[in-house]
Enzyme design. Structure first.
Site, PDB file in Angstrom:
ATOM      1  CG  HIS A 181      -9.326 -22.626  11.177  1.00 40.61           C
ATOM      2  ND1 HIS A 181      -9.907 -23.668  10.663  1.00 40.61           N
ATOM      3  CD2 HIS A 181     -10.470 -21.709  11.454  1.00 40.61           C
ATOM      4  CE1 HIS A 181     -11.146 -23.495  10.504  1.00 40.61           C
ATOM      5  NE2 HIS A 181     -11.681 -22.254  11.064  1.00 40.61           N
ATOM      6  CG  ASP A 184      -0.001  -0.179   2.536  1.00 41.91           C
ATOM      7  OD1 ASP A 184       0.935   0.029   2.632  1.00 41.91           O
ATOM      8  OD2 ASP A 184      -0.938  -0.173   3.351  1.00 41.91           O
ATOM      9  CB  CYS A 207     -11.851 -26.926   8.345  1.00 42.34           C
ATOM     10  SG  CYS A 207     -10.281 -25.980   7.914  1.00 42.34           S
ATOM     11  CB  CYS A 231      -9.296 -28.469  11.146  1.00 44.10           C
ATOM     12  SG  CYS A 231     -10.317 -26.956  11.546  1.00 44.10           S
ATOM     13  CB  CYS A 242      -6.669 -25.722   7.954  1.00 43.09           C
ATOM     14  SG  CYS A 242      -6.886 -25.588   9.471  1.00 43.09           S
ATOM     15  CG  ASP A 259      -6.000  -5.024   2.325  1.00 45.13           C
ATOM     16  OD1 ASP A 259      -6.563  -4.449   1.328  1.00 45.13           O
ATOM     17  OD2 ASP A 259      -5.547  -5.061   3.277  1.00 45.13           O
TER      18      ASP A 259
END
Lengths: 378, 378
Positions: free
Chosen positions: B335, B93, B304, B309, B306, B266
């Site tokens: 997660h 940015d 999930c 998890c 991930c 974002d």
């Protein structure tokens, strides 16, 4: 649970031993260093990272886990290994050290110890029997008896009574122990007094524990006293049982212990120092916050191939530390643990090849800064 | 540096677009969400973890990196990608938002903006040209012009003057830009006023930037105003340029943006919420500290896959959070980012199959808690 220890090789020129331990959660060689996973996590790193580093055993603090989340909760969730996602051996301490260093308003009696939680002030009463039960519920592979950890210095008479109490507690612990329990280590106390240390060792050896820990060290005593105590005690210990120097220590202290026949070590030093930006390297200790590293493109240690050294510059690690980033703790912890584990492997190799004394001399001259007492707390 | 954007598919029933971006550091599909790596690290996670999660682009904050460690330091160390060990695209940015939200004693003039560092109070002066130079030195793949980020609400006359200034700064930025620089996005301001927003968009579009960001949102305005602004602006933007809704947002806000033709998003929400123990799941938001999870063996989200998890229970995550362990931030961040990235992939698939409206309806009824404004700060 099974536990087997064997001395594979004794160093010809020192008391050092190369050993092997087998447990239900895997085997490991000794001398070994156990990173501390106080509250069910070696701070900031995952099990996968510990394995990549080469860590084979971690330590869990019974005191902390008993208070939070509670051993019964962990038991209902399948035990400590499952709870924290670690399938290799775990050693749990007895909580003695924490009760005498962290807890408030402790009151000791023949029966056990009453103390207030450092978290919420709640009142607790632990006995030697209860500490065995707690470790049973946690399901650790190596457990310790409850002991009174004497402060340094302590007067002779108090030390004598306390050492007798710790011996009595060890006797009760052994009685409480069940066949299916993990192996149990006694803790040799005795303060700074040779006769008490020797009596403690001899009495506990007669009770036939599976291993012997040396407690009440790393509590502010001079280094020379620690070495003396090791020299008094280790000749009295059976050759075929592992010896554990609790809470030790610097690489130099570990070498001193190994030379005197110690097999197990644990310490928060590599992990705590990491979080404080203090890194172990083959050229001595590095304080990563120093301005000299601001644009230093080199890894922390050019001889190291840990994840951190493979990918990050000193400049980046300094930036993370100054910016108070979580990744700073992680990357530094990975490096310091890798340093310790590599160091232990070098020690094992040196014992195997009868060159530990040479290794010690070379290491001491390579690392003058290890001799400095500059251990930050936090 | 090269930058190419292409709309692959437009949704038949909404303004949504499936796009593809190509940069020197790899390509990615849009709509895309960029995790925020404020100070050169997405807090608590490594590049390898971001890749395993499926993150393709991260955002770096020019304001933070300029102040610490300094863009020139990063430049001398080989640029931001090398410094932080991330070889995929980076968007930086302009610092505008941080100067107007974090810095102290800011003073704006036609020339640029003077402000005091929030870290050490040091005085700084940034111009549009200098902000382009800083991003050039950082070596980001997508850069932004300096803008004045209007607070909400702002009076019409101030908003008008400020919007004109941001346009003038965009013009100067374009002049400063060199051929080898990364692509440059303009930022559409205009506050809450339709005519100012439209004028800002139309004027900036004529200048022919490589992309258009919509700024001055997520600053406390009502949700309905954000949606109105998107509906005013997006019809005025060229079809073949990416549109970036800065600082947004919740999964619901992202869906609302996608439907109105936004390509880039974002937000610190998934990472900041993670550190605060607030987790996104397919069944709504979960506050992991709640007592109901104390002995809950299930993963955060049973749908999930991930890393978190796959290996950890709600009970363990609750314990880590309450014990203030670093691993808590890590596992929660993994997660939440995985949730966001998976969500963006589902959106992309829905656009490809012309069923985004259905997807939106289903998602809204599945996740009533997403509509709640309960975003902790920290």
């Amino acid at each position: 649970m099974s536990f087997h220890f064997e001395v594979i090789k004794k160093d010809r020129f020192s008391g050092a031993r190369l050993g092997k331990v087998e447990t239900d959660h895997g085997s490991f060689f000794t001398p070994a260093f156990f990173p501390v996973g106080t509250q069910g996590t070696v701070k900031s790193v995952t099990s996968e990272e510990l394995k990549e580093i080469g860590v084979e055993v971690i330590l869990g603090n019974t005191y902390h886990l008993y208070l939070r989340p509670g051993h019964e909760t962990i038991g209902r969730l399948g035990g400590l290994h499952k709870f924290i996602h670690w399938d290799r051996p775990i050693l749990t301490d007895s909580g003695g050290y924490q009760i005498f260093s962290l807890a408030k308003l402790r009151k000791i009696s023949e029966d056990g110890v009453t103390f207030q939680s450092h978290i919420d002030g709640s009142l607790h009463f632990l006995t030697p029997e209860r500490v065995i039960q707690i470790q049973r519920t946690l399901g650790s592979d190596i457990s310790m008896v409850l002991d009174e950890c004497l402060p340094y210095p302590s007067p002779y008479e108090y030390s004598q009574a306390s050492t007798a109490l710790t011996i009595e507690w060890a006797r009760r612990s052994l009685k409480e122990r069940q066949k299916k329990d993990s192996c149990l280590f006694a803790i040799i106390q005795g303060g700074a007094y040779r006769d008490l240390r020797e009596e403690s060792a001899q009495t506990l050896v007669k009770m036939d524990f599976q291993g012997y820990a040396i407690g009440g060290l790393s509590v502010g005593e001079p280094k020379s006293l620690m070495l003396s105590i090791l020299e008094w005690i280790t000749p009295l210990l059976p050759e075929n049982k592992p010896r554990y120097l609790m809470g030790v220590g610097t690489p130099e202290d570990i070498l001193d212990g190994v030379k005197r026949g110690i097999d197990f070590f644990d310490c928060v030093l590599p992990t705590r120092n990491a979080r404080n930006g203090m890194l172990f390297t083959s050229a001595g200790k590095v304080s990563i916050k120093q301005a000299q590293y601001a644009e230093d493109e080199r890894p922390i240690d050019e001889t190291c191939d840990c994840y951190t050294c493979r990918h990050y510059s000193r400049a980046y690690l300094r930036h993370l530390y100054l910016a108070n980033e979580i990744l700073s703790s992680r990357l530094n912890t990975i490096h310091n643990l890798y340093f310790y584990i590599r160091f232990m492997k070098e020690i094992q190799k040196a014992v195997r090849e009868d060159r530990l004394v040479d290794f010690t001399k070379r290491t001491a001259s390579d690392h003058p800064s290890w001799n400095q007492e500059s251990l930050p707390t936090g």
